[in-house]
Design a protein around this motif. Structure first.
Motif, PDB file in Angstrom:
ATOM      1  N   ILE A 142     -20.270   5.291 -21.608  1.00  0.00           N
ATOM      2  CA  ILE A 142     -19.620   4.999 -22.716  1.00  0.00           C
ATOM      3  C   ILE A 142     -20.627   4.432 -23.804  1.00  0.00           C
ATOM      4  O   ILE A 142     -21.250   3.216 -23.342  1.00  0.00           O
ATOM      5  N   THR A 143     -20.492   4.769 -24.990  1.00  0.00           N
ATOM      6  CA  THR A 143     -21.005   4.332 -26.020  1.00  0.00           C
ATOM      7  C   THR A 143     -20.243   4.158 -27.119  1.00  0.00           C
ATOM      8  O   THR A 143     -19.683   5.024 -27.268  1.00  0.00           O
ATOM      9  N   VAL A 144     -20.306   2.934 -27.741  1.00  0.00           N
ATOM     10  CA  VAL A 144     -19.345   2.636 -28.897  1.00  0.00           C
ATOM     11  C   VAL A 144     -20.256   2.153 -30.142  1.00  0.00           C
ATOM     12  O   VAL A 144     -21.017   1.443 -29.981  1.00  0.00           O
ATOM     13  N   ILE A 147     -24.437   2.045 -35.896  1.00  0.00           N
ATOM     14  CA  ILE A 147     -25.147   1.112 -34.926  1.00  0.00           C
ATOM     15  C   ILE A 147     -24.569   1.034 -33.638  1.00  0.00           C
ATOM     16  O   ILE A 147     -23.307   0.987 -33.639  1.00  0.00           O
ATOM     17  N   VAL A 148     -25.067   0.979 -32.499  1.00  0.00           N
ATOM     18  CA  VAL A 148     -24.470   0.955 -31.074  1.00  0.00           C
ATOM     19  C   VAL A 148     -24.036  -0.480 -30.843  1.00  0.00           C
ATOM     20  O   VAL A 148     -24.877  -1.434 -30.852  1.00  0.00           O
ATOM     21  N   LEU A 149     -22.763  -0.599 -30.585  1.00  0.00           N
ATOM     22  CA  LEU A 149     -22.189  -1.790 -30.371  1.00  0.00           C
ATOM     23  C   LEU A 149     -22.187  -2.352 -28.852  1.00  0.00           C
ATOM     24  O   LEU A 149     -22.280  -3.383 -28.160  1.00  0.00           O
ATOM     25  N   ILE A 150     -21.878  -1.102 -28.037  1.00  0.00           N
ATOM     26  CA  ILE A 150     -21.613  -1.301 -26.500  1.00  0.00           C
ATOM     27  C   ILE A 150     -22.283  -0.118 -26.050  1.00  0.00           C
ATOM     28  O   ILE A 150     -21.928   1.040 -26.499  1.00  0.00           O
ATOM     29  N   ASP A 151     -22.903  -0.185 -24.963  1.00  0.00           N
ATOM     30  CA  ASP A 151     -23.334   0.702 -24.185  1.00  0.00           C
ATOM     31  C   ASP A 151     -23.406   0.657 -22.710  1.00  0.00           C
ATOM     32  O   ASP A 151     -23.766  -0.566 -22.258  1.00  0.00           O
ATOM     33  N   THR A 152     -22.837   1.548 -21.650  1.00  0.00           N
ATOM     34  CA  THR A 152     -22.596   1.077 -20.512  1.00  0.00           C
ATOM     35  C   THR A 152     -23.756   1.401 -19.580  1.00  0.00           C
ATOM     36  O   THR A 152     -24.019   1.141 -18.279  1.00  0.00           O
ATOM     37  N   HIS A 169     -27.500   5.694 -34.487  1.00  0.00           N
ATOM     38  CA  HIS A 169     -26.811   7.030 -34.156  1.00  0.00           C
ATOM     39  C   HIS A 169     -26.194   7.703 -35.362  1.00  0.00           C
ATOM     40  O   HIS A 169     -25.796   9.008 -35.058  1.00  0.00           O
ATOM     41  N   ALA A 170     -26.218   7.171 -36.239  1.00  0.00           N
ATOM     42  CA  ALA A 170     -25.660   7.779 -37.577  1.00  0.00           C
ATOM     43  C   ALA A 170     -26.164   9.411 -38.152  1.00  0.00           C
ATOM     44  O   ALA A 170     -25.453   9.866 -38.588  1.00  0.00           O
ATOM     45  N   ARG A 187     -26.829  11.743 -36.023  1.00  0.00           N
ATOM     46  CA  ARG A 187     -26.430  12.576 -34.926  1.00  0.00           C
ATOM     47  C   ARG A 187     -25.565  13.802 -35.418  1.00  0.00           C
ATOM     48  O   ARG A 187     -24.652  13.286 -36.005  1.00  0.00           O
ATOM     49  N   PRO A 188     -25.699  15.017 -35.061  1.00  0.00           N
ATOM     50  CA  PRO A 188     -24.762  15.889 -35.515  1.00  0.00           C
ATOM     51  C   PRO A 188     -23.224  15.656 -35.222  1.00  0.00           C
ATOM     52  O   PRO A 188     -22.250  15.712 -35.985  1.00  0.00           O
ATOM     53  N   GLU A 189     -22.843  14.875 -33.779  1.00  0.00           N
ATOM     54  CA  GLU A 189     -21.590  14.906 -33.428  1.00  0.00           C
ATOM     55  C   GLU A 189     -20.872  13.505 -34.345  1.00  0.00           C
ATOM     56  O   GLU A 189     -19.889  13.615 -34.562  1.00  0.00           O
ATOM     57  N   ILE A 190     -21.828  12.671 -34.835  1.00  0.00           N
ATOM     58  CA  ILE A 190     -21.302  11.423 -35.511  1.00  0.00           C
ATOM     59  C   ILE A 190     -21.044  12.164 -37.028  1.00  0.00           C
ATOM     60  O   ILE A 190     -19.959  11.917 -37.522  1.00  0.00           O
ATOM     61  N   HIS A 191     -21.773  13.017 -37.542  1.00  0.00           N
ATOM     62  CA  HIS A 191     -21.365  13.621 -38.876  1.00  0.00           C
ATOM     63  C   HIS A 191     -20.169  14.485 -38.764  1.00  0.00           C
ATOM     64  O   HIS A 191     -19.118  14.326 -39.535  1.00  0.00           O
ATOM     65  N   LEU A 192     -19.895  15.214 -37.577  1.00  0.00           N
ATOM     66  CA  LEU A 192     -18.824  15.852 -37.416  1.00  0.00           C
ATOM     67  C   LEU A 192     -17.616  15.027 -37.323  1.00  0.00           C
ATOM     68  O   LEU A 192     -16.655  15.272 -37.715  1.00  0.00           O
ATOM     69  N   ALA A 193     -17.936  14.001 -36.559  1.00  0.00           N
ATOM     70  CA  ALA A 193     -16.449  13.018 -36.137  1.00  0.00           C
ATOM     71  C   ALA A 193     -16.132  12.381 -37.445  1.00  0.00           C
ATOM     72  O   ALA A 193     -14.957  12.031 -37.814  1.00  0.00           O
ATOM     73  N   ARG A 194     -17.171  12.298 -38.318  1.00  0.00           N
ATOM     74  CA  ARG A 194     -16.782  11.475 -39.772  1.00  0.00           C
ATOM     75  C   ARG A 194     -15.915  12.500 -40.431  1.00  0.00           C
ATOM     76  O   ARG A 194     -15.179  12.226 -41.451  1.00  0.00           O
ATOM     77  N   GLU A 195     -16.313  13.768 -40.559  1.00  0.00           N
ATOM     78  CA  GLU A 195     -15.870  14.830 -41.253  1.00  0.00           C
ATOM     79  C   GLU A 195     -14.399  15.266 -40.808  1.00  0.00           C
ATOM     80  O   GLU A 195     -13.458  15.434 -41.528  1.00  0.00           O
TER      81      GLU A 195
END
Length: 126
Positions: free
Chosen positions: A80-82, A88-93, A103-104, A106-114
């Motif tokens: 789990i990564t928050v 900016i990574v706040l939490i990572d297990t 992580h800004a 990364r493609p999945e972050i761009h897609l999640a924002r859109e």
């Protein structure tokens, strides 16, 4: 028996049938099995993410302890990564967030924002 031409013709026919069946399974069935497995993992991770989103909001608001993520990651067998809105990574297990890259980009972050969510982004972390 091994000298019989019928034996060799039948053996050759069976070997050809087995080879054709193997090739058909390799090229037709295996990609579908892989697609199904990836879709199943994606559905599982999506449901876990939906469950964890409430906990993440509480942790970020300061009303819960971060250790809960470690327990949930262990229970679900996932990492789990928050991250915040800037990536900016706040939490990572699994890793120390202080040494993790932003992580800004990364493609999945761009897609999640859109779109509000992102899936089917399969990549190996370093």
């Amino acid at each position: 028996m091994f000298r019989s031409p019928i034996f060799w013709k039948l053996t050759t026919a069976f070997v050809c049938i087995i080879a054709v069946t193997f090739v058909a399974v390799w090229f037709v069935a295996l990609p579908r099995v892989e697609e199904h497995a990836v879709a199943q993992v994606a559905r599982s991770l999506e449901s876990q993410a939906r469950l964890l989103s409430g906990l993440a909001a509480e942790v970020l608001a300061g009303s819960r302890e971060e250790d809960r993520f470690g327990a949930m990651a262990e229970a679900t067998g996932t990492r789990i990564t928050v991250i915040d809105l800037e990536g900016i990574v706040l939490i990572d297990t699994s890793e120390d967030p202080a040494v993790m890259e932003n992580h800004a980009s990364r493609p999945e972050i761009h897609l999640a924002r859109e779109t509000g969510e992102a899936s089917n982004s399969v990549r190996q972390s370093r």
